[in-house]
Scaffold this motif. Structure first.
Motif, PDB file in Angstrom:
ATOM      1  N   SER A  22       0.981  -1.354  -0.185  1.00 24.20           N
ATOM      2  CA  SER A  22      -0.246   0.086   0.106  1.00 24.20           C
ATOM      3  C   SER A  22       0.925   1.009  -0.029  1.00 24.20           C
ATOM      4  CB  SER A  22      -0.866   0.394   1.664  1.00 24.20           C
ATOM      5  OG  SER A  22      -0.091  -0.028   2.410  1.00 24.20           O
ATOM      6  N   SER A  23       2.123   1.251   0.628  1.00 25.82           N
ATOM      7  CA  SER A  23       3.022   2.267   0.380  1.00 25.82           C
ATOM      8  C   SER A  23       4.847   2.012   0.497  1.00 25.82           C
ATOM      9  CB  SER A  23       2.744   3.380   1.479  1.00 25.82           C
ATOM     10  OG  SER A  23       2.942   2.841   2.435  1.00 25.82           O
ATOM     11  N   TYR A  24       4.782   2.496   0.391  1.00 29.94           N
ATOM     12  CA  TYR A  24       6.557   2.731   0.391  1.00 29.94           C
ATOM     13  C   TYR A  24       6.797   1.575   1.797  1.00 29.94           C
ATOM     14  CZ  TYR A  24      11.879   2.806  -1.085  1.00 29.94           C
ATOM     15  OH  TYR A  24      13.157   3.527  -1.194  1.00 29.94           O
ATOM     16  N   LEU A  25       6.561   2.645   2.458  1.00 33.74           N
ATOM     17  CA  LEU A  25       6.583   2.048   3.956  1.00 33.74           C
ATOM     18  C   LEU A  25       6.229   0.725   3.859  1.00 33.74           C
ATOM     19  CD1 LEU A  25       8.261   2.415   6.586  1.00 33.74           C
ATOM     20  CD2 LEU A  25       6.098   3.945   7.197  1.00 33.74           C
ATOM     21  N   ASP A  26       4.957   0.718   3.600  1.00 38.14           N
ATOM     22  CA  ASP A  26       4.970  -0.940   4.358  1.00 38.14           C
ATOM     23  C   ASP A  26       5.591  -2.103   3.177  1.00 38.14           C
ATOM     24  OD1 ASP A  26       2.660  -2.710   4.491  1.00 38.14           O
ATOM     25  OD2 ASP A  26       1.725  -2.567   2.203  1.00 38.14           O
ATOM     26  N   VAL A  27       5.981  -1.177   2.184  1.00 45.18           N
ATOM     27  CA  VAL A  27       6.913  -2.332   1.778  1.00 45.18           C
ATOM     28  C   VAL A  27       8.096  -2.882   2.915  1.00 45.18           C
ATOM     29  CG1 VAL A  27       8.964  -2.423   0.310  1.00 45.18           C
ATOM     30  CG2 VAL A  27       7.450  -1.391  -0.301  1.00 45.18           C
TER      31      VAL A  27
ATOM     32  N   VAL B 265      -0.134   8.270   8.104  1.00 44.87           N
ATOM     33  CA  VAL B 265      -0.508   6.732   8.221  1.00 44.87           C
ATOM     34  C   VAL B 265       0.806   6.724   8.090  1.00 44.87           C
ATOM     35  CG1 VAL B 265      -0.918   4.361   6.959  1.00 44.87           C
ATOM     36  CG2 VAL B 265      -2.461   5.845   6.514  1.00 44.87           C
ATOM     37  N   ASP B 266       1.713   6.571   7.185  1.00 48.89           N
ATOM     38  CA  ASP B 266       2.708   6.096   7.009  1.00 48.89           C
ATOM     39  C   ASP B 266       3.793   7.523   8.608  1.00 48.89           C
ATOM     40  OD1 ASP B 266       3.288   5.060   4.447  1.00 48.89           O
ATOM     41  OD2 ASP B 266       3.932   7.549   3.992  1.00 48.89           O
ATOM     42  N   PHE B 267       3.451   7.883   8.983  1.00 50.80           N
ATOM     43  CA  PHE B 267       3.913   8.175  10.528  1.00 50.80           C
ATOM     44  C   PHE B 267       3.141   8.117  11.512  1.00 50.80           C
ATOM     45  CE2 PHE B 267       4.767  12.419   8.439  1.00 50.80           C
ATOM     46  CZ  PHE B 267       6.508  12.657   8.284  1.00 50.80           C
TER      47      PHE B 267
ATOM     48  N   LYS C 100       8.757  16.875   6.886  1.00 50.87           N
ATOM     49  CA  LYS C 100       7.444  17.208   7.341  1.00 50.87           C
ATOM     50  C   LYS C 100       7.998  16.879   8.784  1.00 50.87           C
ATOM     51  CE  LYS C 100       5.080  15.850   4.233  1.00 50.87           C
ATOM     52  NZ  LYS C 100       4.043  14.967   3.518  1.00 50.87           N
ATOM     53  N   MET C 101       8.868  18.063  10.252  1.00 47.95           N
ATOM     54  CA  MET C 101       8.745  18.568  10.537  1.00 47.95           C
ATOM     55  C   MET C 101       7.905  18.371  11.618  1.00 47.95           C
ATOM     56  SD  MET C 101      11.501  17.424  12.725  1.00 47.95           S
ATOM     57  CE  MET C 101      13.668  17.846  12.295  1.00 47.95           C
ATOM     58  N   SER C 102       7.070  19.117  11.356  1.00 49.52           N
ATOM     59  CA  SER C 102       5.743  18.873  12.292  1.00 49.52           C
ATOM     60  C   SER C 102       5.117  18.331  12.603  1.00 49.52           C
ATOM     61  CB  SER C 102       5.098  20.863  12.595  1.00 49.52           C
ATOM     62  OG  SER C 102       5.357  21.162  11.237  1.00 49.52           O
ATOM     63  N   GLU C 103       4.099  17.985  11.039  1.00 52.22           N
ATOM     64  CA  GLU C 103       3.809  16.504  11.068  1.00 52.22           C
ATOM     65  C   GLU C 103       4.683  14.675  11.512  1.00 52.22           C
ATOM     66  OE1 GLU C 103       1.849  15.452   7.372  1.00 52.22           O
ATOM     67  OE2 GLU C 103       1.911  17.795   7.704  1.00 52.22           O
ATOM     68  N   ALA C 104       6.057  14.852  11.481  1.00 48.67           N
ATOM     69  CA  ALA C 104       6.653  13.904  12.361  1.00 48.67           C
ATOM     70  C   ALA C 104       6.276  13.665  13.598  1.00 48.67           C
ATOM     71  CB  ALA C 104       7.814  13.735  11.595  1.00 48.67           C
TER      72      ALA C 104
ATOM     73  N   HIS D 180       3.740  15.152  15.583  1.00 54.15           N
ATOM     74  CA  HIS D 180       3.064  15.634  15.746  1.00 54.15           C
ATOM     75  C   HIS D 180       2.547  14.702  16.951  1.00 54.15           C
ATOM     76  CE1 HIS D 180      -2.145  16.020  15.937  1.00 54.15           C
ATOM     77  NE2 HIS D 180      -1.683  16.978  14.663  1.00 54.15           N
ATOM     78  N   ILE D 181       1.983  16.080  18.400  1.00 52.73           N
ATOM     79  CA  ILE D 181       1.576  15.081  19.242  1.00 52.73           C
ATOM     80  C   ILE D 181       0.940  14.533  19.272  1.00 52.73           C
ATOM     81  CG2 ILE D 181      -0.333  16.838  19.898  1.00 52.73           C
ATOM     82  CD1 ILE D 181       2.723  17.230  22.171  1.00 52.73           C
ATOM     83  N   ASP D 182       0.106  13.960  18.757  1.00 50.42           N
ATOM     84  CA  ASP D 182      -0.775  12.969  19.056  1.00 50.42           C
ATOM     85  C   ASP D 182      -0.417  11.174  18.727  1.00 50.42           C
ATOM     86  OD1 ASP D 182      -2.232  14.290  19.848  1.00 50.42           O
ATOM     87  OD2 ASP D 182      -3.655  14.591  17.755  1.00 50.42           O
ATOM     88  N   ARG D 183       0.876  11.319  18.093  1.00 48.76           N
ATOM     89  CA  ARG D 183       1.348  10.041  17.256  1.00 48.76           C
ATOM     90  C   ARG D 183       3.032  10.554  16.653  1.00 48.76           C
ATOM     91  NH1 ARG D 183       2.074  12.121  12.962  1.00 48.76           N
ATOM     92  NH2 ARG D 183       0.977  12.737  11.373  1.00 48.76           N
ATOM     93  N   PRO D 184       3.805  10.833  18.169  1.00 48.95           N
ATOM     94  CA  PRO D 184       4.980  11.539  17.802  1.00 48.95           C
ATOM     95  C   PRO D 184       6.429  10.357  16.998  1.00 48.95           C
ATOM     96  CG  PRO D 184       5.022  11.876  19.711  1.00 48.95           C
ATOM     97  CD  PRO D 184       3.721  11.505  19.823  1.00 48.95           C
ATOM     98  N   VAL D 185       7.454  11.025  16.356  1.00 46.79           N
ATOM     99  CA  VAL D 185       8.261   9.948  15.544  1.00 46.79           C
ATOM    100  C   VAL D 185       9.586  10.085  16.418  1.00 46.79           C
ATOM    101  CG1 VAL D 185       8.869   8.769  13.466  1.00 46.79           C
ATOM    102  CG2 VAL D 185       6.365   9.728  14.113  1.00 46.79           C
ATOM    103  N   ARG D 186       9.896   9.338  16.682  1.00 47.07           N
ATOM    104  CA  ARG D 186      11.831   9.239  16.751  1.00 47.07           C
ATOM    105  C   ARG D 186      12.504   9.965  15.469  1.00 47.07           C
ATOM    106  NH1 ARG D 186      13.515   5.444  21.783  1.00 47.07           N
ATOM    107  NH2 ARG D 186      11.168   5.233  22.035  1.00 47.07           N
TER     108      ARG D 186
END
Ligand code: GUN
Ligand code: ZN
Length: 468
Positions: free
Chosen positions: A255-260, A282-284, A310-314, A316-322
């Motif tokens: 479904s996406s690059y990350l899904d691979v 979905v990826d984040f 997209k730092m602010s999306e990465a 995002h307080i609801d699902r922050p990524v390292r």
């Protein structure tokens, strides 16, 4: 016991400023004392005679204090994505990712079949990292096992903590750079058994990107990773639109690059994905859920025209990524983390974000450590942490010195440093408590076994700060 004590301003992060009030994410000492013994930090306090005496009591010897005036000490920088074999091809003109790989990268990397070439480039590479204040990096070698030995051997001489591995590629590259799923597994396993946990070295299973590994190779990489808990996995993700289209054609069922990668079992703690420019929610969310980390490589993404992270999306307080920072040499254009932060700021401006100095220096230190799951030993200047430090010069150039005169607080000073600074602003780099790089020495680099006793005078010893 090797004891070293430094006096300077000190800045350190203990929380993520993207998630808490940035003002409460760091500790700043205008005049601090950092005491290190046997490679670890044992005390960080406001400087005073009494603090020196107290620290002498802790370590059981009278302290000699090296004073760095007009400076700030922070944790050694962490570069979460860099290709050491590409040191020789920084600034290759004119192409975007896929053409750039074929025209320049795959040519240069073939030279690493020759161990002596790999040795030479490893020496240059480690010195450029240290000159830039970088003490830990997640490093891509080439497909050749010798290239991994060369990198780790030089890292071992400096006692730096490096995370590195042999690139896996079983398709879409010149024959001389291809392995097979089985051979890649076997060679990676042998390297991992040799290097992972030897001294400070850590192994990273390294399928280059989805386009250059078959399903079989991705599965073999995942199997090896699962069989060896504590090892790392690094690869590239969603960097360039042409690359993304190609990956979609190669893996139409995903479904996406990350899904691979997710489908292959290559997401999770200690997975580091470089670039991640073209990501959706979905990826984040997948990165957040699986504990996978992203390496933001701004100079590279600008140089290859890949796009804006997209730092602010990465974060995002609801699902922050390292997220950590990567130089991505040689598509990236500078070893200097200060310079990389400068470009990260501009990328955030273009992407409607705002990267303050607190956010930037967090990303370069503790953020990188969190991305690498090393936040309990690296990335902060605090007792118990590894004594990997950089001493930054707040008067490194005439312009920086002049500009600092108008900076009102430490965050303004750090922002000036990341805007105007580069390796000239790195006064010294300490690895496990020893100054392996000191810009003032005739030979600025020394292996720890050659390190002078701390009592050894340096141009920068402030007599008033020295105690017998
Ligand atoms: N994608 C696959 N390989 C590479 C590489 O070497 N550099 C960059 N920037 N992207 C890649
Ligand atoms: Zn890369």
């Amino acid at each position: 016991m090797t004891v070293t004590a430094l006096r300077s301003s000190v800045i350190t992060f203990h929380q993520d400023p993207f998630l808490v009030d940035p003002a409460s994410s760091y500790r700043f000492l205008e005049d601090g004392l950092v005491v290190m013994a046997d490679g670890k930090i044992v005390a960080v306090d406001p400087y005073s005679e009494a603090a020196v005496d107290a620290a002498s009591g802790i370590v059981g010897v009278p302290l000699t204090v090296t004073h760095y005036p007009d400076s700030v000490i922070c944790a050694g920088f962490i570069d979460c994505h860099v290709h050491y074999p590409q040191t020789q091809m920084i600034g290759a003109f004119g192409e975007q990712l896929l053409e750039w790989l074929n025209k320049y990268t795959f040519i240069a990397e073939q030279q690493f079949a020759d161990k002596s070439h790999a040795d030479t480039v490893s020496r240059v590479f480690l010195r450029e990292l240290l000159r830039a204040g970088t003490t830990t990096a997640a490093v891509y070698c080439t497909v050749h096992p010798e290239s991994v030995d060369a990198l780790f051997e030089e890292s071992e001489r400096f006692n730096t903590r490096m995370i590195a591995g042999k690139v896996l590629m079983d398709r879409h590259a010149p024959d001389a750079l291809l392995d097979t799923a089985e051979r890649g597994y076997d060679e990676s396993k042998a390297l991992l058994e040799k290097w992972h946990g030897r001294g400070r070295q850590l192994y990273c299973i390294t399928p280059r990107f989805a386009a250059s590994s078959t399903d079989d190779q991705l599965a073999a990489a995942a199997r090896l990773w699962k069989e060896h808990p504590g090892t790392y996995m690094q690869t590239h993700l969603a960097e360039n639109t042409g690359e993304i289209d190609w990956v979609r054609d190669l893996f139409p069922q995903r479904s996406s690059y990350l899904d691979v990668y997710d489908h292959a079992g290559l997401t999770g703690p200690r997975a580091i994905f470089g670039h991640a420019v073209h990501m959706d929610d979905v990826d984040f969310a997948c990165c957040h859920r699986t504990g996978s980390a992203l390496a933001h490589c701004p100079t590279s993404n600008l140089f290859l025209g890949s796009g804006l992270f997209k730092m602010s999306e990465a974060k995002h307080i609801d699902r922050p990524v390292r997220v950590g920072i990567g130089s991505d040499i040689g598509a990236g254009t500078s070893f200097s983390t200060l310079h990389t932060l400068n470009e990260a700021y501009k990328v955030s401006q273009m992407a409607q974000g705002r990267l303050t100095a607190a956010h930037a220096f967090y990303l370069a230190t503790r953020g990188g450590a969190e991305a690498l799951y090393l936040q309990d030993s690296l990335g902060s200047v605090a007792p118990g942490y590894d004594a990997d430090l950089v001493v930054l010069d707040l008067a490194a150039t005439p312009l920086i010195a002049f500009r600092m005169g108008f900076a009102r607080d430490i965050l303004e000073k750090l922002f000036v440093l990341m805007t105007l600074g580069d390796d000239r602003a790195v006064r010294a780099t300490y690895v496990a408590g020893l100054p392996v790089y000191d810009s003032a020495r005739d030979d600025p680099f020394i292996y720890p076994t050659q390190a002078p006793e701390p009592e050894c005078p340096s141009q920068r010893l402030d007599p008033s700060g020295v105690r017998a």
